[in-house]
Scaffold this active site. Structure first.
Site, mmCIF file in Angstrom:
data_model
loop_
_atom_site.group_PDB
_atom_site.id
_atom_site.type_symbol
_atom_site.label_atom_id
_atom_site.label_comp_id
_atom_site.label_asym_id
_atom_site.label_seq_id
_atom_site.Cartn_x
_atom_site.Cartn_y
_atom_site.Cartn_z
ATOM 1 N N GLU A 199 0.844 -1.210 0.000
ATOM 2 C CA GLU A 199 0.000 0.000 0.000
ATOM 3 C C GLU A 199 0.872 1.251 0.000
ATOM 4 O O GLU A 199 2.005 1.217 0.454
ATOM 5 C CB GLU A 199 -0.873 0.025 1.262
ATOM 6 C CG GLU A 199 -2.303 -0.440 1.040
ATOM 7 C CD GLU A 199 -3.160 0.522 0.219
ATOM 8 O OE1 GLU A 199 -2.616 1.358 -0.521
ATOM 9 O OE2 GLU A 199 -4.390 0.426 0.337
ATOM 10 N N ASP A 200 0.315 2.338 -0.490
ATOM 11 C CA ASP A 200 1.049 3.606 -0.414
ATOM 12 C C ASP A 200 0.831 4.287 0.934
ATOM 13 O O ASP A 200 1.760 4.859 1.494
ATOM 14 C CB ASP A 200 0.654 4.546 -1.571
ATOM 15 C CG ASP A 200 -0.843 4.761 -1.680
ATOM 16 O OD1 ASP A 200 -1.614 3.888 -1.221
ATOM 17 O OD2 ASP A 200 -1.260 5.795 -2.210
ATOM 18 N N PHE B 279 -2.027 16.841 4.326
ATOM 19 C CA PHE B 279 -2.524 16.411 3.014
ATOM 20 C C PHE B 279 -1.328 16.197 2.091
ATOM 21 O O PHE B 279 -0.747 17.141 1.579
ATOM 22 C CB PHE B 279 -3.459 17.474 2.442
ATOM 23 C CG PHE B 279 -4.378 16.935 1.388
ATOM 24 C CD1 PHE B 279 -5.747 17.116 1.463
ATOM 25 C CD2 PHE B 279 -3.876 16.224 0.296
ATOM 26 C CE1 PHE B 279 -6.598 16.607 0.482
ATOM 27 C CE2 PHE B 279 -4.707 15.702 -0.681
ATOM 28 C CZ PHE B 279 -6.066 15.899 -0.585
HETATM 29 C C1 PRP Z 1 -5.878 5.489 -0.700
HETATM 30 C C2 PRP Z 1 -4.692 4.597 -0.385
HETATM 31 C C3 PRP Z 1 -5.300 3.495 0.424
HETATM 32 C C4 PRP Z 1 -6.446 4.178 1.137
HETATM 33 C C5 PRP Z 1 -6.033 4.473 2.535
HETATM 34 O O1 PRP Z 1 -6.508 4.987 -1.837
HETATM 35 O O2 PRP Z 1 -4.077 4.111 -1.548
HETATM 36 O O3 PRP Z 1 -5.773 2.444 -0.388
HETATM 37 O O4 PRP Z 1 -6.717 5.403 0.446
HETATM 38 O O5 PRP Z 1 -7.056 5.102 3.221
HETATM 39 P P1 PRP Z 1 -7.799 4.465 4.471
HETATM 40 O O6 PRP Z 1 -6.748 3.899 5.386
HETATM 41 O O7 PRP Z 1 -8.501 5.657 5.083
HETATM 42 O O8 PRP Z 1 -8.748 3.435 3.985
HETATM 43 P P2 PRP Z 1 -7.592 5.798 -2.679
HETATM 44 O O9 PRP Z 1 -8.969 5.302 -2.307
HETATM 45 O O10 PRP Z 1 -7.335 7.260 -2.584
HETATM 46 O O11 PRP Z 1 -7.325 5.246 -4.144
HETATM 47 P P3 PRP Z 1 -5.998 5.392 -5.066
HETATM 48 O O12 PRP Z 1 -4.949 4.480 -4.461
HETATM 49 O O13 PRP Z 1 -6.455 4.926 -6.395
HETATM 50 O O14 PRP Z 1 -5.577 6.833 -5.032
#
Ligand code: PRP
Length: 187
Positions: free
Chosen positions: A104-105, A157
């Site tokens: 995950e990022d 952010f």
């Molecule tokens: C982001 C990130 C995680 C998630 C984390 O994805 O990549 O998957 O949010 O947030 P949380 O811990 O509050 O659940 P996003 O839904 O923005 O999609 P993306 O990776 O396509 O940008």
């Protein structure tokens, strides 16, 4: 938007390209040691983890399989607390009996991973771990057991190195703080 504008929207650089590269190399070496002689599958959670996945897999020296999932959380306050996640792209191969590491990022509330861990456990992997580049613990709503963390960051952010605002900034080579005026809604 020009390339110059992209950088102009960023205030502080939170994690430089050099620090990311050094940390990814460390994580790759640790993962290679920890999973030596086992059958490791890296599952990237698109789209944000794309650059991290690409760099991390090349920092790992043992044989690995990769797979890709794409998920999106349902918008709105009510669904944030329910943690409902929609699968836009599922795994392409079975992970039964495999050691699996989710890549995950960022972990924010933890709701996405909370869902994904339950979903992937249902597919009977031999083990299931989590590797995240960034962890923002201040926003956590559910406990998540993270095995590998790149950087723990404050509640700001952030964009870049895969992370977006309105689908932009993912191609920055560093993680930076988006200037508030960029996302501020005009009165
Ligand atoms: C982001 C990130 C995680 C998630 C984390 O994805 O990549 O998957 O949010 O947030 P949380 O811990 O509050 O659940 P996003 O839904 O923005 O999609 P993306 O990776 O396509 O940008």
């Amino acid at each position: 938007m020009t390339a110059r504008d992209l950088h102009a929207d960023i205030g502080d650089t939170l994690v430089s390209e050099e620090r990311i590269a050094a940390r990814v190399a460390e994580l790759g070496a640790r993962i290679s040691e920890d999973f030596a002689g086992r059958r490791l599958t890296l599952v990237s959670v698109l789209k944000g983890s794309l650059p991290f996945m690409a760099d991390l897999m090349r920092a790992i020296s043992i044989p690995v399989r990769i797979d890709l999932m794409e998920v999106s959380s349902y918008g709105g306050a009510a669904t944030e607390s329910s943690g409902l996640v929609r699968i836009l792209k599922d795994l392409s191969a079975s992970i039964e009996g495999e050691d699996v590491l989710i890549v995950e990022d960022i972990i924010d509330t933890g709701l996405t991973l909370n869902y994904l861990v339950r979903y992937l456990r249902g597919k009977n992997p031999a083990s299931l771990g989590i590797c995240t580049l960034l962890d923002k613990p201040a926003r956590r709503l559910v406990d998540i057991n993270v095995n590998y963390t790149g950087f723990t960051i404050p509640d700001q952010f952030v964009v870049g190195y895969g992370l977006d605002y309105n689908e932009l900034y993912r191609n920055l080579r560093y993680v930076g703080v988006l200037k508030p005026e960029v996302y501020a809604v005009p009165e």
